[in-house]
Scaffold this motif. Structure first.
Motif, PDB file in Angstrom:
ATOM      1  N   CYS A 149       0.830  -1.199   0.000  1.00 10.83           N
ATOM      2  CA  CYS A 149       0.000   0.000   0.000  1.00 10.83           C
ATOM      3  C   CYS A 149       0.867   1.251   0.000  1.00 10.83           C
ATOM      4  O   CYS A 149       1.841   1.347   0.750  1.00 10.83           O
ATOM      5  N   SER A 150       0.531   2.180  -0.878  1.00 13.59           N
ATOM      6  CA  SER A 150       1.172   3.500  -0.864  1.00 13.59           C
ATOM      7  C   SER A 150       0.188   4.474  -1.499  1.00 13.59           C
ATOM      8  O   SER A 150      -0.223   4.270  -2.650  1.00 13.59           O
ATOM      9  N   LEU A 151      -0.170   5.505  -0.759  1.00 13.37           N
ATOM     10  CA  LEU A 151      -1.217   6.425  -1.227  1.00 13.37           C
ATOM     11  C   LEU A 151      -0.910   6.968  -2.624  1.00 13.37           C
ATOM     12  O   LEU A 151      -1.687   6.806  -3.553  1.00 13.37           O
ATOM     13  N   GLY A 152       0.260   7.601  -2.771  1.00 22.44           N
ATOM     14  CA  GLY A 152       0.635   8.177  -4.055  1.00 22.44           C
ATOM     15  C   GLY A 152       1.297   7.162  -4.983  1.00 22.44           C
ATOM     16  O   GLY A 152       1.568   7.448  -6.151  1.00 22.44           O
ATOM     17  N   GLY A 153       1.594   5.988  -4.424  1.00 22.56           N
ATOM     18  CA  GLY A 153       2.179   4.923  -5.238  1.00 22.56           C
ATOM     19  C   GLY A 153       3.643   5.109  -5.581  1.00 22.56           C
ATOM     20  O   GLY A 153       4.194   4.362  -6.399  1.00 22.56           O
ATOM     21  N   GLU A 193      10.502   2.561  -0.837  1.00 20.02           N
ATOM     22  CA  GLU A 193      10.671   1.293  -0.097  1.00 20.02           C
ATOM     23  C   GLU A 193       9.550   0.310  -0.436  1.00 20.02           C
ATOM     24  O   GLU A 193       9.768  -0.900  -0.467  1.00 20.02           O
ATOM     25  N   THR A 194       8.352   0.819  -0.645  1.00 17.30           N
ATOM     26  CA  THR A 194       7.210  -0.058  -0.928  1.00 17.30           C
ATOM     27  C   THR A 194       7.241  -0.514  -2.384  1.00 17.30           C
ATOM     28  O   THR A 194       6.895  -1.662  -2.694  1.00 17.30           O
ATOM     29  N   VAL A 195       7.654   0.374  -3.275  1.00 16.39           N
ATOM     30  CA  VAL A 195       7.863  -0.021  -4.676  1.00 16.39           C
ATOM     31  C   VAL A 195       8.892  -1.157  -4.721  1.00 16.39           C
ATOM     32  O   VAL A 195       8.713  -2.161  -5.430  1.00 16.39           O
ATOM     33  N   GLU A 196       9.957  -1.013  -3.919  1.00 16.19           N
ATOM     34  CA  GLU A 196      10.990  -2.049  -3.845  1.00 16.19           C
ATOM     35  C   GLU A 196      10.423  -3.340  -3.241  1.00 16.19           C
ATOM     36  O   GLU A 196      10.814  -4.439  -3.649  1.00 16.19           O
ATOM     37  N   ALA A 197       9.523  -3.205  -2.283  1.00 16.88           N
ATOM     38  CA  ALA A 197       8.909  -4.399  -1.659  1.00 16.88           C
ATOM     39  C   ALA A 197       8.157  -5.231  -2.697  1.00 16.88           C
ATOM     40  O   ALA A 197       8.147  -6.462  -2.624  1.00 16.88           O
ATOM     41  N   ASN A 198       7.533  -4.559  -3.654  1.00 14.97           N
ATOM     42  CA  ASN A 198       6.870  -5.314  -4.726  1.00 14.97           C
ATOM     43  C   ASN A 198       7.901  -6.113  -5.533  1.00 14.97           C
ATOM     44  O   ASN A 198       7.648  -7.254  -5.914  1.00 14.97           O
ATOM     45  N   LYS A 199       9.053  -5.514  -5.761  1.00 16.40           N
ATOM     46  CA  LYS A 199      10.128  -6.250  -6.473  1.00 16.40           C
ATOM     47  C   LYS A 199      10.611  -7.422  -5.628  1.00 16.40           C
ATOM     48  O   LYS A 199      10.832  -8.530  -6.140  1.00 16.40           O
ATOM     49  N   THR A 200      10.792  -7.179  -4.329  1.00 15.97           N
ATOM     50  CA  THR A 200      11.198  -8.264  -3.417  1.00 15.97           C
ATOM     51  C   THR A 200      10.190  -9.406  -3.489  1.00 15.97           C
ATOM     52  O   THR A 200      10.558 -10.583  -3.619  1.00 15.97           O
ATOM     53  N   ALA A 201       8.925  -9.050  -3.429  1.00 18.15           N
ATOM     54  CA  ALA A 201       7.868 -10.069  -3.446  1.00 18.15           C
ATOM     55  C   ALA A 201       7.877 -10.846  -4.765  1.00 18.15           C
ATOM     56  O   ALA A 201       7.766 -12.075  -4.780  1.00 18.15           O
ATOM     57  N   VAL A 247       1.020 -10.503  -5.723  1.00 20.79           N
ATOM     58  CA  VAL A 247       1.049  -9.179  -5.091  1.00 20.79           C
ATOM     59  C   VAL A 247      -0.178  -8.362  -5.467  1.00 20.79           C
ATOM     60  O   VAL A 247      -0.474  -8.186  -6.657  1.00 20.79           O
ATOM     61  N   VAL A 248      -0.873  -7.851  -4.448  1.00 19.62           N
ATOM     62  CA  VAL A 248      -1.942  -6.879  -4.657  1.00 19.62           C
ATOM     63  C   VAL A 248      -1.491  -5.554  -4.071  1.00 19.62           C
ATOM     64  O   VAL A 248      -1.046  -5.513  -2.927  1.00 19.62           O
ATOM     65  N   SER A 249      -1.606  -4.498  -4.827  1.00 18.92           N
ATOM     66  CA  SER A 249      -1.219  -3.183  -4.318  1.00 18.92           C
ATOM     67  C   SER A 249      -2.423  -2.249  -4.241  1.00 18.92           C
ATOM     68  O   SER A 249      -3.223  -2.173  -5.173  1.00 18.92           O
ATOM     69  N   LEU A 250      -2.495  -1.540  -3.131  1.00 19.28           N
ATOM     70  CA  LEU A 250      -3.521  -0.509  -2.930  1.00 19.28           C
ATOM     71  C   LEU A 250      -2.870   0.854  -3.119  1.00 19.28           C
ATOM     72  O   LEU A 250      -1.835   1.132  -2.526  1.00 19.28           O
ATOM     73  N   THR A 251      -3.475   1.679  -3.926  1.00 19.13           N
ATOM     74  CA  THR A 251      -2.940   3.026  -4.137  1.00 19.13           C
ATOM     75  C   THR A 251      -4.058   3.946  -4.611  1.00 19.13           C
ATOM     76  O   THR A 251      -5.052   3.484  -5.178  1.00 19.13           O
ATOM     77  N   ASN A 252      -3.867   5.221  -4.374  1.00 19.23           N
ATOM     78  CA  ASN A 252      -4.825   6.202  -4.889  1.00 19.23           C
ATOM     79  C   ASN A 252      -4.514   6.574  -6.329  1.00 19.23           C
ATOM     80  O   ASN A 252      -5.302   7.223  -7.005  1.00 19.23           O
ATOM     81  N   ALA A 271      -3.604   5.463 -10.059  1.00 17.13           N
ATOM     82  CA  ALA A 271      -3.491   4.481 -11.141  1.00 17.13           C
ATOM     83  C   ALA A 271      -2.219   4.745 -11.938  1.00 17.13           C
ATOM     84  O   ALA A 271      -1.866   5.896 -12.189  1.00 17.13           O
ATOM     85  N   GLY A 272      -1.522   3.682 -12.290  1.00 19.81           N
ATOM     86  CA  GLY A 272      -0.341   3.838 -13.128  1.00 19.81           C
ATOM     87  C   GLY A 272       0.911   4.274 -12.400  1.00 19.81           C
ATOM     88  O   GLY A 272       1.971   4.468 -13.008  1.00 19.81           O
ATOM     89  N   SER A 273       0.851   4.436 -11.071  1.00 22.12           N
ATOM     90  CA  SER A 273       2.027   4.852 -10.307  1.00 22.12           C
ATOM     91  C   SER A 273       3.062   3.728 -10.258  1.00 22.12           C
ATOM     92  O   SER A 273       2.796   2.588 -10.640  1.00 22.12           O
ATOM     93  N   ALA A 274       4.269   4.074  -9.773  1.00 23.59           N
ATOM     94  CA  ALA A 274       5.382   3.113  -9.737  1.00 23.59           C
ATOM     95  C   ALA A 274       5.008   1.832  -8.996  1.00 23.59           C
ATOM     96  O   ALA A 274       5.457   0.735  -9.338  1.00 23.59           O
TER      97      ALA A 274
END
Lengths: 327, 327
Positions: free
Chosen positions: A78-82, A86-94, A101-106, A108-111
């Motif tokens: 989850c990252s509001l602005g996406g 660190e969270t973008v990197e966590a998706n790569k780690t995952a 991986v499911v990501s929550l963000t406000n 669309a199309g963010s990193a």
């Protein structure tokens, strides 16, 4: 009528389960976004019989990835602005460990969406109900994971709660303006403020200390679980000491009540946001009310935040370092 | 030579496993005792492939007991004096659900031992090494649970670490007096102090904020994981702002280094307790060094605590409410 699309988490979970046997769930984010995942973590960790459920600040997940993280691990980030690095990197780690991986963000199309298998774009700016969508979708994912893997006796009650709670949150935040203005007047000159909560709301205390006060108002702040209060922090509760107190309805209310009684006995200055005052139990079935406190607390605290920013003439968008420096 | 009896946790775990199939582990305590269980929780949660591992402040365990708590749940509780009512109650909660219970306490025969199936009486008062026995025995239990249920590649390294680390802790605390005196002089007039740490040491930051500063010195305090720092709390890091910084060797060191660099850049006042300065990696194998940081931080911080109490003429035993009121 405010609501989220409950079919979206249902379908995402069904799709993940169609090609992954899930043994573990990792909730991963930073700051307020990690805190907004906490109610879902609390719900799922307490109610599962089989899943290993943990929550991480993103870089601990990246730098010290647990040995069990693999294709059987459902990762929710989850990252509001996406754009939180660190969270973008966590998706790569995952993805490196083959996790769905499911990501929550406000946004669309963010990193954050690049490496996600599924994306839920939640509302945020439109109103108070929208600000509750982030933790709301996380809870909805947790409910579907539980129901679709092992079943959950109160599944229908959780769906009823998730259907009704956003309207309640909007109404609560709209109705609290007078109390919020009083809070702002009473607390605007304090140099250090404590936040307290229990159960699923624990990280609402934490995140409002860390982001609303230290980040957005440059006021020192700390947060404690009400169950921890008598084991140290209560020694600084003297007359006039400022506290924001998120009181929960449900399982852990006796813990809150005990701490609140002591604060009042010592003459501390308490801004009380009590779920019972906003009729949480009228909107949400009693069997699951405990899990909906964080959304109510979040919505009401948002108006409190708006009012204190106004009273202090310190806009919530004002930063010293964030958005200005590299770090 | 300072040491703990590593055979004791080994035999207790073997005995539990001889008549219980274990699916989950619950670490339960309050305040500093919950925090002293955290390194063991961190180790076990990160390294198990099969166990559900969680940690609770005792009353959340009592009031909102997870659905999975049953005869397959290994419950480890902890209370220094053995009389913490919430933790004593947690043993009753655990036994009501037929869990095997091991309790750690400094006091043989205390209330905590009544419902425990096994008791480990750890040292505390004799010296700095003894103050590390509580988290040390918890780690030893975690290591044995992992090794005896599913095996652990670095088992021998953990045993080497648990054999050597207490001597190192004693020496570190004995050798830091000059730095501790300087800390006391530099920080004695501060009204609000931040604590920071990461990884297995996270709750060392928390517990020293909650007990050493709020409880024992009546100074406001807050704790943050260094991975959370840039998502809010860093906005109050201005020149001269006081921080106690537990820097870890091992997996999460890059997180600490990044936060420390920023604190120094902003001219904050930092009391740095760095495991590398005390040679942690010389006493403990590199493969597992990350799990031993909390013991080193605890030992050194104890001397820092002694010195600040002395400088402020505020004994560590002085209380407003604890031991004086009913609450």
């Amino acid at each position: 009528m405010y609501e989220i699309d409950l079919n979206l988490p249902k379908q995402i979970v069904a799709d993940v389960l169609s090609n992954h046997e899930i043994h573990s769930v990792a909730f991963v984010g930073c700051g307020a976004s990690m805190s907004d995942l906490y109610p879902a973590k609390y719900f799922l960790a307490n109610n599962t019989d089989k899943l290993n459920v943990q929550i991480f600040t993103a870089n601990e997940f990246n730098y010290d990835t647990p040995s069990w993280v693999n294709e059987h691990t459902f990762v929710i980030t989850c990252s509001l602005g996406g754009s939180t690095p660190e969270t973008v990197e966590a998706n790569k780690t995952a993805k490196k460990h083959n996790c769905p991986v499911v990501s929550l963000t406000n946004k669309a199309g963010s990193a954050l969406t690049v490496d996600a298998d599924y994306v839920i774009v939640h509302g945020f700016h439109a109103n108070f109900a929208a600000k509750c969508e982030k933790p709301g979708y996380a809870i909805a994912l947790a409910v579907e994971i539980l129901q679709q893997t092992e079943g959950y006796d109160h599944y229908e009650d959780m769906i009823t709660g998730l259907t009704n709670v956003f309207e309640l949150c909007e109404n609560a935040a709209q109705s609290c303006k007078k109390l919020a203005k009083k809070f702002a007047e009473d607390f605007k000159d304090d140099k250090m403020i404590y936040f307290m909560a229990s159960g699923a709301s624990e990280k609402m205390a934490y995140s409002h200390a860390a982001f609303l006060f230290t980040e957005m108002q440059w006021i020192d702040a700390a947060a404690y679980n009400t169950g921890e209060y008598f084991h140290g922090p209560f020694e600084v509760s003297t007359e006039g000491k400022p506290y924001v107190f998120f009181m929960s309805d449900g399982a852990t209310r006796p813990m809150d009540a005990r701490a609140l009684t002591f604060l009042e006995r010592m003459g501390a200055k308490v801004a009380l946001i009590d779920s019972k005052d906003y009729g949480l139990a009228d909107a949400v079935p009693a069997s699951v009310v405990t899990y909906f406190n964080p959304l109510l607390h979040l919505a009401v605290m948002r108006e409190y935040g708006n009012q204190i920013a106004e009273a202090r003439q310190h806009p919530l968008t004002m930063r010293r370092y964030m958005w200005k420096l590299s770090y």
